[in-house]
Motif scaffolding. Structure first.
Motif, PDB file in Angstrom:
ATOM      1  N   LEU A 153      39.376  33.323  47.321  1.00 57.14           N
ATOM      2  CA  LEU A 153      39.284  34.654  46.718  1.00 57.14           C
ATOM      3  C   LEU A 153      39.554  34.589  45.219  1.00 57.14           C
ATOM      4  O   LEU A 153      38.833  35.181  44.397  1.00 57.14           O
ATOM      5  CB  LEU A 153      40.292  35.599  47.386  1.00 57.14           C
ATOM      6  CG  LEU A 153      40.465  36.963  46.716  1.00 57.14           C
ATOM      7  CD1 LEU A 153      39.298  37.867  47.068  1.00 57.14           C
ATOM      8  CD2 LEU A 153      41.773  37.625  47.117  1.00 57.14           C
ATOM      9  N   TYR A 165      48.593  37.203  37.325  1.00 57.35           N
ATOM     10  CA  TYR A 165      47.698  37.825  38.311  1.00 57.35           C
ATOM     11  C   TYR A 165      47.477  36.887  39.498  1.00 57.35           C
ATOM     12  O   TYR A 165      47.601  37.289  40.659  1.00 57.35           O
ATOM     13  CB  TYR A 165      46.387  38.190  37.619  1.00 57.35           C
ATOM     14  CG  TYR A 165      45.190  38.281  38.537  1.00 57.35           C
ATOM     15  CD1 TYR A 165      45.052  39.355  39.413  1.00 57.35           C
ATOM     16  CD2 TYR A 165      44.206  37.308  38.529  1.00 57.35           C
ATOM     17  CE1 TYR A 165      43.960  39.436  40.263  1.00 57.35           C
ATOM     18  CE2 TYR A 165      43.117  37.380  39.369  1.00 57.35           C
ATOM     19  CZ  TYR A 165      42.994  38.449  40.230  1.00 57.35           C
ATOM     20  OH  TYR A 165      41.920  38.507  41.074  1.00 57.35           O
ATOM     21  N   THR A 217      43.892  44.021  46.985  1.00 54.83           N
ATOM     22  CA  THR A 217      42.464  43.975  46.701  1.00 54.83           C
ATOM     23  C   THR A 217      42.038  42.668  46.057  1.00 54.83           C
ATOM     24  O   THR A 217      40.868  42.329  46.093  1.00 54.83           O
ATOM     25  CB  THR A 217      42.057  45.110  45.755  1.00 54.83           C
ATOM     26  OG1 THR A 217      42.716  44.912  44.511  1.00 54.83           O
ATOM     27  CG2 THR A 217      42.442  46.449  46.333  1.00 54.83           C
ATOM     28  N   GLY A 218      42.972  41.949  45.473  1.00 52.52           N
ATOM     29  CA  GLY A 218      42.598  40.743  44.761  1.00 52.52           C
ATOM     30  C   GLY A 218      41.845  41.028  43.468  1.00 52.52           C
ATOM     31  O   GLY A 218      41.239  40.152  42.887  1.00 52.52           O
ATOM     32  N   LEU A 219      41.888  42.283  43.031  1.00 57.79           N
ATOM     33  CA  LEU A 219      41.162  42.630  41.810  1.00 57.79           C
ATOM     34  C   LEU A 219      42.111  43.256  40.805  1.00 57.79           C
ATOM     35  O   LEU A 219      43.093  43.877  41.164  1.00 57.79           O
ATOM     36  CB  LEU A 219      40.038  43.626  42.108  1.00 57.79           C
ATOM     37  CG  LEU A 219      38.814  43.056  42.814  1.00 57.79           C
ATOM     38  CD1 LEU A 219      37.860  44.161  43.171  1.00 57.79           C
ATOM     39  CD2 LEU A 219      38.130  42.033  41.922  1.00 57.79           C
ATOM     40  N   LYS A 220      41.767  43.098  39.537  1.00 55.81           N
ATOM     41  CA  LYS A 220      42.602  43.734  38.516  1.00 55.81           C
ATOM     42  C   LYS A 220      41.812  44.761  37.720  1.00 55.81           C
ATOM     43  O   LYS A 220      42.023  44.958  36.551  1.00 55.81           O
ATOM     44  CB  LYS A 220      43.247  42.690  37.612  1.00 55.81           C
ATOM     45  CG  LYS A 220      42.283  41.643  37.112  1.00 55.81           C
ATOM     46  CD  LYS A 220      42.972  40.638  36.193  1.00 55.81           C
ATOM     47  CE  LYS A 220      42.037  39.509  35.862  1.00 55.81           C
ATOM     48  NZ  LYS A 220      42.559  38.562  34.896  1.00 55.81           N
ATOM     49  N   VAL A 243      48.614  37.298  43.668  1.00 57.23           N
ATOM     50  CA  VAL A 243      47.718  37.126  44.816  1.00 57.23           C
ATOM     51  C   VAL A 243      48.231  36.006  45.718  1.00 57.23           C
ATOM     52  O   VAL A 243      48.236  36.127  46.943  1.00 57.23           O
ATOM     53  CB  VAL A 243      46.274  36.854  44.342  1.00 57.23           C
ATOM     54  CG1 VAL A 243      45.344  36.689  45.536  1.00 57.23           C
ATOM     55  CG2 VAL A 243      45.780  38.000  43.467  1.00 57.23           C
TER      56      VAL A 243
END
Lengths: 274, 293
Positions: free
Chosen positions: B218, B172, A270-273, B176
């Motif tokens: 992104l 993080y 998702t590329g989200l945290k 990705v």
């Protein structure tokens, strides 16, 4: 190729030392006496480890109570979000009803609203309801998570319809199909929402800071912040503060290690945290 | 027909909890915030309509303009550093080295620590007042002076916040980027080698970096939004100081709460417009990219 990987390994080891140093210094600091922490900050390790610091820190702020509050808030929000988002995601993916796609788009649009500006009107609304400093304020406004709804919808769309049709042929309704077929199938989505929401709720400061007024309702993050402000201005309680940080960090690190693979996969997807 | 109505009924039933919660706790507050931004409102007493006075106040408030400059300064420091370090880590742990899973966990685990915990810890390690912490003493021992970030030097204060944020967030970005790197076809690397790409730097410059562009994009979008939203790092480490030098827009808003909710809401409205603009830019750039590739 060999020497190159040797260089890679050296770089990785240097970076490991840098990344782990704060943890080492934290644990060292948590085991010093307050006096030693204050006068010997250059020393990484304590001269004599003070294991009693953890018990002492609990006397300065009520860590068991705050841990309890953090756990109740975190688990209530997490489980609530999962049920509410899975139900909605299932409806958006499978059931036809007028206005469905419009509502879904509105939900998606609310994704971009940051809590950092929302808390002002929310505070006034919750104050009107008399919810400030109650569990309601800490739990209910956080229950709707458009991102979780989106995740569940995307997941349910990928499940073959044949499975549900055999349920319907057996005479099962939508609720039973959801509960005994779709939700169990959605294990990966449940795990993703669980770990992202759990960590975000556990770590968040702004919500419990603004929505609580008495220390009985404080979460661990608010307590740590309070202890930090005290340690800076008056009493030398640096070692207790470090001990408190260690205690407050154990639950999320355990959660993280249990769910690591899921956590990594969900960020990669998702590329989200959260 | 009855069957479809039946499905629709259940559909509404299933979305109703989410619908009510989103309406009451996300959509309504936004409308309410716009309403408050047009009123003079202390926490006590009735609101009075003042039109755009709160926005005029913002336009005339130096601290507000500085908070926007500070937010941009924080972005310029924090976004490239976490993305850059994340990319570097990803390239390293993507190689088949000893114990790479272990290295990944180590770079990733700071994400599990809260910003409050990390902020307190870093403040203490870098403390210059009232006493000197670990790193200032380390520098002093080799005869260098650590910047006075807690008392006078706001630029360095932002650097300290960025260091903490980078430690916490680089993992993080690494994850990705790892997903992006694993999507790069091995055959392309081999083809590039035939075409005269010799050194590792050339491979990175002409192959890996361009192929990672969508991932980088992104990451820029998500880290920009997370950085703009960053409240805890600043609240914990500097409380907007020294002398307002690390007061970002989010912190300015918090600072105006709860005594002047009207002004806080006006600042919130500006922030909302900013976030909307960022999202729009992201959307436009993505659709252009889609036709470009």
């Amino acid at each position: 190729m060999k020497p190159r990987h040797g260089l890679t390994l050296i770089l990785l080891i240097i970076l490991t030392v840098i990344f782990l140093f704060p943890f080492v210094y934290l644990i060292g600091g948590a085991l010093k006496t307050n006096q030693e922490a204050l006068t010997q900050p250059a020393a990484i390790f304590p001269s004599v480890p003070q294991w009693g610091n953890f018990a002492e820190a609990m006397k300065v702020i009520d860590i068991p109570r705050m841990t309890f509050n953090s756990l109740v808030m975190t688990f209530a929000v997490t489980f609530g979000q999962i049920i509410i988002a899975a139900l909605a995601g299932y409806a958006f993916a499978r059931l036809r009803f007028a206005g469905r796609d419009l509502v879904f788009v509105i939900f998606l649009a609310t994704l971009i609203i940051p809590f950092e500006l929302l808390f002002v009107p929310l505070y006034l609304m919750l104050a009107k309801l008399g919810w400030i400093n109650t569990w309601w304020a800490l739990i209910v406004p956080s229950l709707a998570n458009p991102f979780a709804i989106f995740l569940f919808r995307q997941f349910f769309v990928t499940i073959p319809r044949e499975l549900e049709e055999s349920m319907y042929l057996d005479g099962a309704g939508y609720l039973r199909t959801f509960w005994s077929l779709m939700l169990p199938l959605a294990g990966p989505a449940v795990a993703t929402v669980f770990i992202l929401t759990w960590l975000a709720e556990w770590s968040g400061l702004l919500k419990p800071l603004v929505f609580t007024t008495s220390s009985e309702m404080w979460t661990l993050q608010v307590g740590l912040n309070f202890l930090n402000r005290g340690a800076q201005v008056s009493t030398p309680t640096i070692a207790y503060l470090m001990a408190g940080i260690v205690l407050a960090s154990i639950p999320p690190i355990i959660m993280f290690l249990i769910f690591q693979r899921r956590f990594v996969a969900s960020i990669a997807q998702t590329g989200l945290k959260g | 027909m009855r069957e479809r109505l039946h499905a629709a009924g259940w559909g509404y039933a299933f979305i109703s909890p989410a619908l009510i919660l989103v309406a009451v706790f996300l959509v309504l507050p936004i409308g309410f915030m716009l309403y408050i931004s047009l009123h003079k409102w202390g926490l006590l007493g009735a609101p009075t309509f003042v039109g755009l006075d709160n926005f005029v106040y913002l336009a005339n408030d130096d601290r507000f303009w500085r908070s926007i400059v500070n937010t941009i300064f924080y972005l310029v420091l924090a976004v490239p550093s976490q993305i850059g370090l994340g990319l570097f880590l990803a390239i390293l742990v993507n190689k088949k080295v000893l114990a790479r899973e272990g290295f990944r966990t180590i770079f990733f685990i700071p994400l599990a620590i809260s910003f409050v915990a990390a902020g307190i810890l870093f403040t203490w390690m870098f403390a210059t007042t009232p006493i000197e912490g670990f790193f200032p003493r380390l520098l002093a021992s080799v005869g260098l002076e650590f910047p006075r970030w807690q008392t006078t030097d706001a630029g360095w204060a932002m650097v300290m916040i960025t260091l903490m944020n980078t430690w916490k967030s680089a993992g993080y970005c690494m994850i990705v980027y790892l997903a992006g790197l694993q999507g790069i076809n091995k055959e392309w690397t081999e083809a590039a080698a035939i075409d005269g790409v010799r050194t590792q730097w050339q491979e990175f410059r002409f192959l890996t970096w361009p192929l990672l562009a969508p991932t980088t994009f992104l990451l820029v979008v998500t880290t920009v939004i997370f950085t703009v939203r960053g409240f805890e790092p600043i609240f914990v480490m500097t409380q907007g100081g020294p002398a307002g030098g690390t007061t970002t827009l989010v912190y300015y808003l918090f600072d105006k709460f709860p005594d002047t909710v009207g002004i806080a809401s006006a600042a919130g409205t500006v922030l909302l417009v900013g976030v909307l603009a960022l999202t729009l830019v992201q959307f436009l750039a993505q659709s252009r990219r889609a036709t470009y590739y």
